[in-house]
Motif scaffolding. Sequence first.
Motif, PDB file in Angstrom:
ATOM      1  N   UNK A 351       0.711  -1.173  -0.098  1.00  0.00           N
ATOM      2  CA  UNK A 351       0.128  -0.086   0.079  1.00  0.00           C
ATOM      3  C   UNK A 351       0.922   1.358   0.078  1.00  0.00           C
ATOM      4  N   UNK A 352       2.189   1.048   0.112  1.00  0.00           N
ATOM      5  CA  UNK A 352       3.104   2.248   0.598  1.00  0.00           C
ATOM      6  C   UNK A 352       2.906   3.082  -0.810  1.00  0.00           C
ATOM      7  N   UNK A 353       2.912   2.772  -2.021  1.00  0.00           N
ATOM      8  CA  UNK A 353       3.012   3.375  -3.205  1.00  0.00           C
ATOM      9  C   UNK A 353       1.742   4.551  -3.268  1.00  0.00           C
ATOM     10  N   UNK A 354       0.556   3.984  -2.669  1.00  0.00           N
ATOM     11  CA  UNK A 354      -0.659   4.756  -2.662  1.00  0.00           C
ATOM     12  C   UNK A 354      -0.803   5.883  -1.852  1.00  0.00           C
ATOM     13  N   UNK A 355      -0.130   5.950  -0.611  1.00  0.00           N
ATOM     14  CA  UNK A 355      -0.225   6.632   0.162  1.00  0.00           C
ATOM     15  C   UNK A 355      -0.099   8.326   0.042  1.00  0.00           C
ATOM     16  N   UNK A 356      -1.108   8.937   0.525  1.00  0.00           N
ATOM     17  CA  UNK A 356      -0.697  10.404   0.009  1.00  0.00           C
ATOM     18  C   UNK A 356      -0.349  11.244   1.443  1.00  0.00           C
ATOM     19  N   UNK A 396       0.811   2.510   8.041  1.00  0.00           N
ATOM     20  CA  UNK A 396       0.352   2.303   6.699  1.00  0.00           C
ATOM     21  C   UNK A 396      -1.188   2.402   6.786  1.00  0.00           C
ATOM     22  N   UNK A 397      -1.860   1.422   7.312  1.00  0.00           N
ATOM     23  CA  UNK A 397      -3.095   1.038   7.111  1.00  0.00           C
ATOM     24  C   UNK A 397      -3.823   2.243   7.650  1.00  0.00           C
ATOM     25  N   UNK A 398      -3.449   2.892   8.804  1.00  0.00           N
ATOM     26  CA  UNK A 398      -4.192   4.023   9.373  1.00  0.00           C
ATOM     27  C   UNK A 398      -4.201   5.048   8.424  1.00  0.00           C
ATOM     28  N   UNK A 399      -3.291   5.457   8.150  1.00  0.00           N
ATOM     29  CA  UNK A 399      -2.933   6.435   6.813  1.00  0.00           C
ATOM     30  C   UNK A 399      -3.961   6.273   5.641  1.00  0.00           C
ATOM     31  N   UNK A 400      -3.845   4.937   5.225  1.00  0.00           N
ATOM     32  CA  UNK A 400      -4.682   4.643   4.130  1.00  0.00           C
ATOM     33  C   UNK A 400      -6.217   4.615   4.246  1.00  0.00           C
ATOM     34  N   UNK A 401      -6.609   4.439   5.495  1.00  0.00           N
ATOM     35  CA  UNK A 401      -7.861   4.517   6.019  1.00  0.00           C
ATOM     36  C   UNK A 401      -8.221   5.946   6.245  1.00  0.00           C
ATOM     37  N   UNK A 402      -7.388   6.803   6.225  1.00  0.00           N
ATOM     38  CA  UNK A 402      -7.769   7.795   6.684  1.00  0.00           C
ATOM     39  C   UNK A 402      -7.869   8.665   8.273  1.00  0.00           C
ATOM     40  N   UNK A 409       7.778  14.543   4.767  1.00  0.00           N
ATOM     41  CA  UNK A 409       9.030  13.925   5.305  1.00  0.00           C
ATOM     42  C   UNK A 409       8.870  12.640   5.970  1.00  0.00           C
ATOM     43  N   UNK A 410       7.799  12.548   6.579  1.00  0.00           N
ATOM     44  CA  UNK A 410       7.449  11.149   7.547  1.00  0.00           C
ATOM     45  C   UNK A 410       7.151  10.186   6.649  1.00  0.00           C
ATOM     46  N   UNK A 411       6.515  10.587   5.483  1.00  0.00           N
ATOM     47  CA  UNK A 411       6.065   9.553   4.540  1.00  0.00           C
ATOM     48  C   UNK A 411       7.293   8.856   3.717  1.00  0.00           C
ATOM     49  N   UNK A 412       8.371   9.765   3.268  1.00  0.00           N
ATOM     50  CA  UNK A 412       9.234   9.294   2.961  1.00  0.00           C
ATOM     51  C   UNK A 412      10.189   8.569   3.768  1.00  0.00           C
ATOM     52  N   UNK A 413      10.327   8.849   5.208  1.00  0.00           N
ATOM     53  CA  UNK A 413      10.933   8.073   6.083  1.00  0.00           C
ATOM     54  C   UNK A 413      10.270   6.375   6.150  1.00  0.00           C
ATOM     55  N   UNK A 414       8.982   6.474   6.156  1.00  0.00           N
ATOM     56  CA  UNK A 414       8.433   5.271   6.205  1.00  0.00           C
ATOM     57  C   UNK A 414       8.491   4.254   5.293  1.00  0.00           C
TER      58      UNK A 414
END
Length: 487
Positions: A351-356, A396-402, A409-414
Motif C-alpha cells: 500500500x506504500x505506493x498509494x499513500x498520500x 500504513x493502514x491507518x493513513x490509508x484508511x484516513x 518527510x515522514x512518508x519518505x522515512x516510512x
Amino acid sequence: MEQNLFVYNTLTRKKEVFTPLAAPHVGMYVCGPTVYSDAHMGNCRTYISFDLIFRYLTHLGYKVRYVRNITDAGHLEGDAGDEGEDKISKKAKLAQLEPMEIVQKYSVGFHEVMQILNTLPPSIEPTATGHIIEQIELVKEIMAKGYAYEVNGSIYFDVEKYNQTQDYGILNGRKLEDLLTNTRDLGGQDEKRGKLDFALWIKAKPEHLMQWPSPWGNGFPGWHLECSAMSNKYLGEQFDIHGGGMDLAPTHHTNEIAQNVASCGKNPAKYWVHTNMLTVNGQKMSKSLGNSFLPHELFSGNNNILSKGYSPMMVRFFMMQAHYRSTLDFGNEAMEASEKGFKRLMTAVSLLHSLKSSATSDVDIAPIIERCYAAMNDDFNSPVLIAELFEGARIINSVKDGKMKIDANNLDLLKNMMNTFVFEILGLKDEQADNDDLPKILDLIVSLRNEAKQNKDYATSDKIRDGLQKIGFQLKDSKEGTNWSKI
C-alpha cells in the motif's frame, strides 16, 4: 545514527561490541553443507540466519567477504571425524555412481533451495577437494610444531600435548579431564596416543573411492582440517566471524581452533557465532524421531507433521520471528499465526505506493527507525525488528484508511524504513507481487473500471471488482478515488 553493533560471542559467552580486525573489511566463514543428501531444515535455518547477518553488515557499509564451504570429501559417518565410512563415498557405492555425481546432484539441490529462500550467494564457496594441497601443507605445519604424529600413514592431532600450553576446551568452557571422562572409544583408537586425538589425514584403504597422494601415502583429509585450510586461505590466519550450527561447537569448531593455534598461534576467529536447533511441537527435529521434513516437503505440505504447505518466503519470515540463538519450534498454530502476520506485513508494504501525504503529521517515524536499528544492533534481533515493522504496517493502514495523517518527510522515512528492513535486510520478497509492474497494472485496471462507472457501464465495473476480488485484490471506493489492496 551512531550505535554500536553487539554480537554474542560463544568464545566469551557474552555480547561484545563488534570491532572488525581491519574495518571496513569483514571476514566471515560459515561451515557449509556436506553434499551427500538433500539440504535439511537445520541447514536452512543456519544459512538464513547468516544471510541476515551478511545483509545487515553490508547495509552498515562493511565490505564483507563471506566464505561458505562445500564439504565434498572427508566427512565420515561418525561426527568426530575419523570413524565410519565417508558419507559421500557410501552414497556413491549405494547408487553405483561416481562420488562427484553425488556431490554435483546435492550441490545443485542445495543451491536451488538457497535461491528459493532468497539467500544471497557467499563471496567464495570453496570445496574440500579443491584444496587438498593446502590441507597437506597445514598438516605439515602442525607436525613441524610438534602437535601431530604419524601412525601407519595416518596423522593424528595430539590433544593432550596441545592442552599443556593451550586450553583445548576454550570454546565450550570444558576441562580436558571432563572431556576425557565422557569420550567413548572411537574407530582407529588403537592407533591414537590419546582418546581425544583426532585425524588430520587418514590413510585410505585400497577400496576407498576418494584418495589423494601425500607425503604419508595415499589418503584423504580429516573433516576438521578442511575448514581450517580454506578459512586460512581466503580470510587469513585470523578473521572476524566464524559461524555454524551450535552442534558444530563441541567438536568441529573446537578442533578448528586447536589446528589453527597449533599451526600459527592464533584463534582463527574473533567472534564465534552459533545458531540454535529446530524442534517440532517441542521435540528435537530428527530423522530418528520421524518428525523431520525437507524444505520441499514443507513448501508442498507433503509431510505428516503440518496440516498444510507454506511458501518459501513465509518460511523465511517464520524463521526470523525467532532469534537465531533461540530454539525454533515448528507447529501448526505457530506456522499459521506467522503466515497471517507475513501476509499482513506484505499487504501493508504493497500500500506504500498509494499513500498520500498531508501538510501535518500524526506520526513521527524517526524513533521507530531508531528502534529498528537498535534491534538489529542487539545481536541481530530479528523478532524485535519485525515487531517494529508491524508498527510501521499499522501506521500504513491507518493513513490509508484516513485515520491518521502523515507529512511528506515522514512518508519518505516510512517508505524507506519498510523497504530497507523488509526487503534489503530481512531479505523477504512479496510472493504475490513478485512482478515489479503489478502496481502499475492494477492502477490501470482501476482506471478502466472508473471509466466504466463514468459511462454508467455498471455491469463491467462490477465484473472488474468481482474478478479482482476472486484473485485476492480488494477495491475500496472513497471520495478521494478508488484504491486497491491485497486481501
